[in-house]
Design an enzyme around this catalytic site. Sequence first.
Site, PDB file in Angstrom:
ATOM      1  N   LYS A   1      -2.687   5.804  -4.365  1.00  0.00           N
ATOM      2  CA  LYS A   1      -3.806   6.721  -4.079  1.00  0.00           C
ATOM      3  C   LYS A   1      -3.567   8.084  -4.708  1.00  0.00           C
ATOM      4  O   LYS A   1      -2.424   8.537  -4.801  1.00  0.00           O
ATOM      5  CB  LYS A   1      -3.960   6.909  -2.554  1.00  0.00           C
ATOM      6  CG  LYS A   1      -3.885   5.625  -1.760  1.00  0.00           C
ATOM      7  CD  LYS A   1      -4.093   5.855  -0.259  1.00  0.00           C
ATOM      8  CE  LYS A   1      -3.729   4.612   0.535  1.00  0.00           C
ATOM      9  NZ  LYS A   1      -2.286   4.508   0.848  1.00  0.00           N
TER      10      LYS A   1
ATOM     11  N   TYR B   1       3.186   9.650  -0.364  1.00  0.00           N
ATOM     12  CA  TYR B   1       4.291   9.037   0.394  1.00  0.00           C
ATOM     13  C   TYR B   1       5.661   9.248  -0.273  1.00  0.00           C
ATOM     14  O   TYR B   1       6.685   8.949   0.320  1.00  0.00           O
ATOM     15  CB  TYR B   1       4.055   7.534   0.613  1.00  0.00           C
ATOM     16  CG  TYR B   1       2.747   7.160   1.275  1.00  0.00           C
ATOM     17  CD1 TYR B   1       1.916   8.111   1.867  1.00  0.00           C
ATOM     18  CD2 TYR B   1       2.314   5.840   1.311  1.00  0.00           C
ATOM     19  CE1 TYR B   1       0.714   7.769   2.444  1.00  0.00           C
ATOM     20  CE2 TYR B   1       1.113   5.479   1.902  1.00  0.00           C
ATOM     21  CZ  TYR B   1       0.307   6.454   2.461  1.00  0.00           C
ATOM     22  OH  TYR B   1      -0.888   6.096   3.037  1.00  0.00           O
TER      23      TYR B   1
ATOM     24  N   ASP C   1       0.843  -1.202   0.000  1.00  0.00           N
ATOM     25  CA  ASP C   1       0.000   0.000   0.000  1.00  0.00           C
ATOM     26  C   ASP C   1       0.874   1.245   0.000  1.00  0.00           C
ATOM     27  O   ASP C   1       1.531   1.556   0.997  1.00  0.00           O
ATOM     28  CB  ASP C   1      -0.887   0.004   1.260  1.00  0.00           C
ATOM     29  CG  ASP C   1      -1.801   1.217   1.290  1.00  0.00           C
ATOM     30  OD1 ASP C   1      -2.865   1.173   0.640  1.00  0.00           O
ATOM     31  OD2 ASP C   1      -1.439   2.232   1.937  1.00  0.00           O
TER      32      ASP C   1
ATOM     33  N   HIS D   1      -7.613   9.288  -1.973  1.00  0.00           N
ATOM     34  CA  HIS D   1      -7.005   9.244  -0.639  1.00  0.00           C
ATOM     35  C   HIS D   1      -7.924   9.827   0.447  1.00  0.00           C
ATOM     36  O   HIS D   1      -8.049   9.280   1.526  1.00  0.00           O
ATOM     37  CB  HIS D   1      -5.667  10.000  -0.685  1.00  0.00           C
ATOM     38  CG  HIS D   1      -4.663   9.541   0.307  1.00  0.00           C
ATOM     39  ND1 HIS D   1      -3.308   9.504   0.044  1.00  0.00           N
ATOM     40  CD2 HIS D   1      -4.782   9.110   1.581  1.00  0.00           C
ATOM     41  CE1 HIS D   1      -2.652   9.068   1.109  1.00  0.00           C
ATOM     42  NE2 HIS D   1      -3.521   8.832   2.056  1.00  0.00           N
TER      43      HIS D   1
END
Length: 272
Positions: free
Chosen positions: A73, A48, A43, A106
Amino acid sequence: MNTITLNNGVTMPQLGFGVWQVADDEAESAVATALSAGYRSIDTAKLYHNEAGVGRAVRESGIARDELFITTKLWNDEHGYDSALRAFDASMERLGLDVLDLYLIHWPAPAQDKYVETWKALEKLYADGRVRAIGVSNFTVQTLDRLLDKADVVPAVNQIELHPQLAQDALRAYDSAHGIATEAWSPLGQGKGLLDEPVLTRIAAKHDRTPAQVVLRWHIQLGNVVIPKSVTPERIRQNIDVFDFQLDPADMTEIASMDAGRRLGPDPATFG
Ligand SMILES: NC(=O)c1ccc[n+]([C@@H]2O[C@H](COP(=O)([O-])OP(=O)(O)OC[C@H]3O[C@@H](n4cnc5c(N)ncnc54)[C@H](OP(=O)(O)O)[C@@H]3O)[C@@H](O)[C@H]2O)c1
């Protein structure tokens, strides 16, 4: 590894590996460790800044692509039909993949009021075969109600903050009634604090397991998809070793009693 069958028939590992707050280089080595420990679901997210590292680890693992389940996402500044299509292309470029397994919005970011339009772009990506399943993250009953009213495709997944101190019973029931799989983020309550709770240390001692394993087992028995994060090899291996013991009904009830509505992350009604 247990799998969950999503509402379009695609199967997803019930336990995967999360990489929030892991730098790109470190993500590459942590994902490599996770893949060799047996994880098959990863994930990540545009936010990120480690999609490239995840992609490198996936390619270098030599594991067949169809044995892996990769989620990313769309971030809050990418809402809108055209920008969502562009965001997807950019994520796929960084990941180095042709087809994604799961693409999520998200956050609903209700103040922007663009999540329905964004969803239409995800439906297009799904119809074009560029992603095997589409879903949402941090959607509430209110934002899901509105989305379902306008959607042609029901989200396969709702990824939400969920751990023993925020058990989300009402939202889990809503997801389940609509055929949406609930996926737990911060499943370990981000580690510190939660894992020292006496209820968990006592149940862990009883089963000769760690508190983290007890919490992950609780999620598995509830039917949640779960994506613990760790950069510590011993913990990465420990967190997937939860399929050969059972919590009994009394343990499940005791853990359920820890629910305090305690959110660690932002409130989805106002964030973004
Ligand atoms: N959709 C969203 O909005 C959203 C938001 C947050 C997170 N997520 C996803 O959910 C994933 C997991 O959530 P999270 O990273 O916030 O938190 P988490 O998985 O609940 O906890 C991670 C923390 O727990 C520690 N830890 C892991 N295994 C442990 C063990 N066996 N014993 C003791 N400590 C342990 C880790 O430390 P070390 O790493 O130092 O070992 C880390 O500090 C993320 O990585 C991300 O993929 C999604």
